[in-house]
Design an enzyme around this catalytic site. Structure first.
Site, mmCIF file in Angstrom:
data_model
loop_
_atom_site.group_PDB
_atom_site.id
_atom_site.type_symbol
_atom_site.label_atom_id
_atom_site.label_comp_id
_atom_site.label_asym_id
_atom_site.label_seq_id
_atom_site.Cartn_x
_atom_site.Cartn_y
_atom_site.Cartn_z
ATOM 1 N N ASN A 160 42.237 3.542 -19.479
ATOM 2 C CA ASN A 160 42.979 3.643 -18.217
ATOM 3 C C ASN A 160 44.255 2.798 -18.261
ATOM 4 O O ASN A 160 45.366 3.290 -18.029
ATOM 5 C CB ASN A 160 42.102 3.188 -17.053
ATOM 6 C CG ASN A 160 41.025 4.198 -16.729
ATOM 7 O OD1 ASN A 160 41.016 5.309 -17.245
ATOM 8 N ND2 ASN A 160 40.090 3.796 -15.887
ATOM 9 N N HIS A 185 0.816 -1.203 0.000
ATOM 10 C CA HIS A 185 0.000 0.000 0.000
ATOM 11 C C HIS A 185 0.856 1.262 0.000
ATOM 12 O O HIS A 185 0.629 2.197 -0.783
ATOM 13 C CB HIS A 185 -0.938 -0.004 1.213
ATOM 14 C CG HIS A 185 -1.671 1.283 1.391
ATOM 15 N ND1 HIS A 185 -1.264 2.246 2.277
ATOM 16 C CD2 HIS A 185 -2.756 1.777 0.752
ATOM 17 C CE1 HIS A 185 -2.080 3.279 2.192
ATOM 18 N NE2 HIS A 185 -3.003 3.024 1.286
ATOM 19 N N CYS A 229 35.683 2.050 -23.889
ATOM 20 C CA CYS A 229 34.881 1.963 -22.666
ATOM 21 C C CYS A 229 35.650 2.502 -21.469
ATOM 22 O O CYS A 229 35.198 2.386 -20.335
ATOM 23 C CB CYS A 229 34.451 0.522 -22.405
ATOM 24 S SG CYS A 229 35.827 -0.622 -22.151
ATOM 25 N N ARG A 258 30.385 -4.543 -16.136
ATOM 26 C CA ARG A 258 31.459 -5.029 -15.266
ATOM 27 C C ARG A 258 30.983 -6.205 -14.421
ATOM 28 O O ARG A 258 30.139 -6.048 -13.551
ATOM 29 C CB ARG A 258 31.956 -3.911 -14.355
ATOM 30 C CG ARG A 258 32.560 -2.718 -15.081
ATOM 31 C CD ARG A 258 33.098 -1.715 -14.079
ATOM 32 N NE ARG A 258 33.664 -0.549 -14.722
ATOM 33 C CZ ARG A 258 32.974 0.558 -15.013
ATOM 34 N NH1 ARG A 258 31.694 0.616 -14.710
ATOM 35 N NH2 ARG A 258 33.557 1.576 -15.595
#
Length: 803
Positions: A707, A420, A755, A510
């Site tokens: 990276n 509810h 990415c 990932r």
């Protein structure tokens, strides 16, 4: 003079009868006539028409006093509302049932009893003539009576249902929705009880209730009668089924969450005045799901059939009969919250600070709100609530709705996303955290809190006023560039919301996040717990799969569901999942991991990626990863899933990894094969760039990991603060690496993407890659729209046409 027919059997009703039997009864009749032949099972029963209600009030001369009570009522005055509602209910209940109505109800009861048997019991439910509409559900506004036995109990329950047209909450709801109190009438549904007190019951939505994602059937379930799920008295089990692949013939539960199911509602025994009672759920039953996968899939099939028939998202109640083991649909009405969202308007609430988490539970909606806590322990304390406060309670009931409408947010100890409190919060557009155990104890009256539902499926209540902001994007005029814009994503709980963005899929899913957050244990530890030297750790590991056949089954199912959730949310757009890329120190930090990992001085360039998958120390763990992904593609049918191999140093490694993958069900598809598995490789080691022609013979595409590629190209430890300023993806040497990678992929007819973090952090990197003709750029979700617009401008300057 012909006798008025006050009784209509479900089998004789359809949606065309809404004005005479109300929304609930009309829908039940429609399903009996149209959907029962398709295998949707509905209990038998009959309607007491709205004419019976009107005739009773006419005979009693009740209308004038009802008008006097309600015509000038200010429902904001909660005390006045309570007085008027109580008196209106007294008037209706006191109105004598016409003799003809009573006689026909008794005859219908006897006919149903002759059909079912002497142990007949029924549910008596209200069915208003302005109920179950696409824009106003009236859910929970009127009363229901369960386990009604005998003619006298039935006649009394019918009168009580008729009187419930004037509950405080119903009066308030009609006022807010603009309905005239005297143009809404009350019919009553009398339905054979399904003995779910001996089994389970719950609610189904044919849409994700929080994001509005249309591709999912969402099933909630708890032991016993269904009122506990609807009222939020329990934290139910949850299941998701993906509609598009279900329609293709795949039968799989994509995602499930075990609820606590604290109590179960059952038939009362002995001489108690209450026909039903709540009992504590035994610990063993709380610890296991109350539906099998076969049950969930049968319910999903029924829900899809119902949605197809009505042509809109639906809110459905179901029950499982203990004696016969069959599943029944007991109610279906249009869903009125998530399906009403503007698909072109994207709202994002973002926390700009941090705070101590005081309570957490299941998030309802995706908003954030702040306010002072007001604990409501009973209805008698509702008059202490002030507009703009955060309502904190054990659970809520429909009688509280006039106050709930003024709350900044709602927090409850108990309840699931179909309870509810959750339904009301969605309709009001305010955040709610339900199933936040002990919230009423953890939070104090008057203290400032921030309620956040913007962080996925887990809602959090933070201490103090944490700053946040809202971002609104109108997508109606968005032009998509030729370059694909994808997202990086690891958290399955964010998948539904993020997938509604106008992106082209997931460029990097990932696996590490799923393993770390949902599985929590080292893959080799689930296979060889006997090698864990610490007895306490071994006990923790083995406890994780108590409800599974063994540790391997636990690992595979949890991983498959995490990845499958992301793949299903973005279907049919591609989702590229990267095989596990933990370093040895990160694997060691997993439960049981220290007994399976070597100590390395520089894990960043050590035992990770492809070399790990083919090493005897981990090859069994890698097999579990492959089996899980095979399940996503073949059992769940999510063939939009692509697989990416990280940190692949050498060509020989690549060949051996592909061979091991094929052995474990992940065989790379042939060129041009429809639905065949595509395998990408991370382009993050200079050798991947130098030998890109050779790597192109083994893989279908490349995703640049900026990276690691920057780190290894410039010889910089990216985690070392002392040389951090030398880490720069914009260095001329890195730009040349990027160019060689993109040009090499294009030369070999292979997909090229990125990415890594670079295009999210530096727009000039994104521009450089677009100018090189890269196929896709994958970014963090918060950068997608801005980068998409920037890329479109870059392409426009190049003379490239948008899609």
């Amino acid at each position: 003079m012909a006798t008025t027919n006050y009784i209509r059997w479900f089998r004789d009703l359809s949606l065309a009868d809404l004005a005479s039997v109300g929304g609930k009864n009309a829908s039940l009749g429609e399903m009996v006539r149209q959907l029962a032949p398709l295998g949707v099972r509905i209990p038998d029963g009959f309607a007491v028409t709205a004419q019976a209600y009107r005739d009773a009030l006419d005979a009693a001369g009740a209308w004038d006093e009802l008008h006097a009570l309600l015509d000038t009522l200010d429902k904001r005055d909660t005390d006045a509302l309570a007085r008027a509602g109580a008196r209106a209910r007294e008037i209706v209940y006191a109105a004598a049932m016409p003799k003809a109505v009573e006689q026909q109800v008794r005859e219908a009861w006897r006919a149903l009893k002759a059909q079912v048997g002497p142990d007949l019991s029924v549910a008596v439910r209200s069915s208003a003539t302005a109920e179950d509409l696409p824009t106003a559900s009236f859910a929970g506004q009127h009363d229901t009576y369960l386990n009604i036995r005998g003619e006298e109990m039935l006649l009394d329950a019918v009168r009580r249902c008729q009187a419930s047209l004037f509950t405080d909450r119903a009066i308030s709801y009609r006022t807010d929705q603009g309905f005239d109190h005297f143009k809404v009438y009350l019919s009553v549904a009398v339905m054979q009880m399904v003995r779910s007190d001996l089994a389970s019951s719950g609610v189904i939505f044919t849409i994700d209730t929080e994001s509005g994602h249309p591709d999912f059937v969402f099933v909630t379930a708890a032991w016993g009668l269904g009122e506990n799920v609807v009222q939020g008295a329990v934290d139910p089990d949850e299941f998701y089924v993906h509609k598009p692949t279900y329609r293709q013939g795949h039968r799989a539960v994509v995602r499930r969450t075990l609820g606590d199911k604290q109590v179960r509602m059952v038939y009362a025994g002995g001489r108690t005045r209450e026909p039903v009672v709540n009992q504590p759920t035994p610990k063993a039953e709380r610890a296991r799901f109350c539906l099998s996968d076969d049950d969930v899939l049968e319910l999903a099939g029924a829900a899809i059939a119902i949605e197809d028939h009505y042509g809109r998202p639906m809110d459905i109640e179901w029950a499982k009969d203990g004696p016969d083991g069959k599943l029944y649909i007991v109610q279906a009405r249009p869903e009125t919250a998530a399906s009403q969202k503007n698909a072109n308007l994207l709202e994002d609430y973002v926390l700009d600070g941090q705070g101590r988490v005081r309570a957490k539970g299941r998030a309802v909606g995706a908003k954030i709100a702040t306010g002072a806590v007001r604990r409501i322990t009973s209805a008698h304390r509702l008059n202490t609530f002030r507009p703009g406060e955060v309502l904190v309670a054990d659970t809520t009931t429909p009688d509280w709705e006039p106050v709930m409408k003024t709350a900044a947010a709602i927090v409850t100890n108990r309840g699931g996303r179909t309870c509810h409190a959750a339904i009301v919060a969605r309709e009001l557009g305010i955040p709610a955290v339900v199933g936040a155990e002990h919230a009423t104890e953890a939070l104090a009256d008057g203290e400032a809190v921030t309620v956040s539902c913007a962080e996925g499926a887990v809602g959090r209540v933070y201490e103090g006023t944490v700053p946040f902001h809202k971002e609104t994007s109108d997508l109606s005029d968005l032009v998509k560039p030729a370059t694909e814009i994808m997202v990086n994503l690891g958290n399955p709980e964010l998948a539904f919301q993020v997938s509604l963005m106008p992106c082209d899929g997931v460029g990097l899913a990932r696996m590490e996040f799923i393993v770390n957050e949902y599985i929590k244990v080292h893959p080799m530890a689930v296979l060889h717990p006997e090698r864990i030297r610490d007895d306490a750790v071994r006990a923790q590991v083995e406890a994780l799969w108590a409800q599974y056949a063994d540790g391997a089954a636990y690992f595979v199912e949890r991983l498959a569901e995490g990845v499958g959730t992301i793949a299903a949310a973005f279907w049919p757009r591609p989702v590229i999942v990267r095989l596990s890329d933990f370093k040895s120190n990160e694997y060691a930090a997993l439960l049981g991991g220290r007994d399976f990992e070597p100590h390395e001085e520089n894990p960043m360039i050590g035992f990770r990626g492809a070399s790990r998958y083919i090493h005897p120390a981990y090859e069994e763990g890698f097999a579990l990863e492959c089996i899980a992904l095979h399940r996503v593609r073949e059992v769940m049918g999510l063939t939009n899933l692509k697989v990416m191999v990280p940190f692949c140093r050498r060509l020989d490694e690549a060949r051996r990894v592909l061979a091991v993958m094929a052995k474990n069900g992940l065989k790379r598809g042939q060129p041009g094969e429809v639905g065949g598995l595509e395998v990408y490789v991370m382009c993050e080691i200079p050798n991947n760039v130098l030998l890109i022609d050779e790597f192109s013979e083994l893989f279908d595409g490349f995703s640049i990991g900026s990276n690691d590629l920057t780190q290894l190209t410039l010889g910089v430890d990216r985690d070392s603060a002392i040389v951090a300023e030398s880490f720069d993806e914009r260095d001329p040497g890195m730009l040349k690496m990027l160019r060689l990678a993109v040009e090499g992929a294009k030369r070999n007819g292979r997909h090229s993407g990125i990415c890594g973090q670079a295009p999210s952090d530096h727009l000039e990197i994104a521009q450089y890659l677009v100018e090189l003709g890269i196929d896709s750029i994958s970014l963090t979700p918060d950068r997608v729209l801005k980068t998409m617009q920037a890329v479109q401008r870059i392409e426009q300057a190049q003379g490239r046409a948008p899609r």
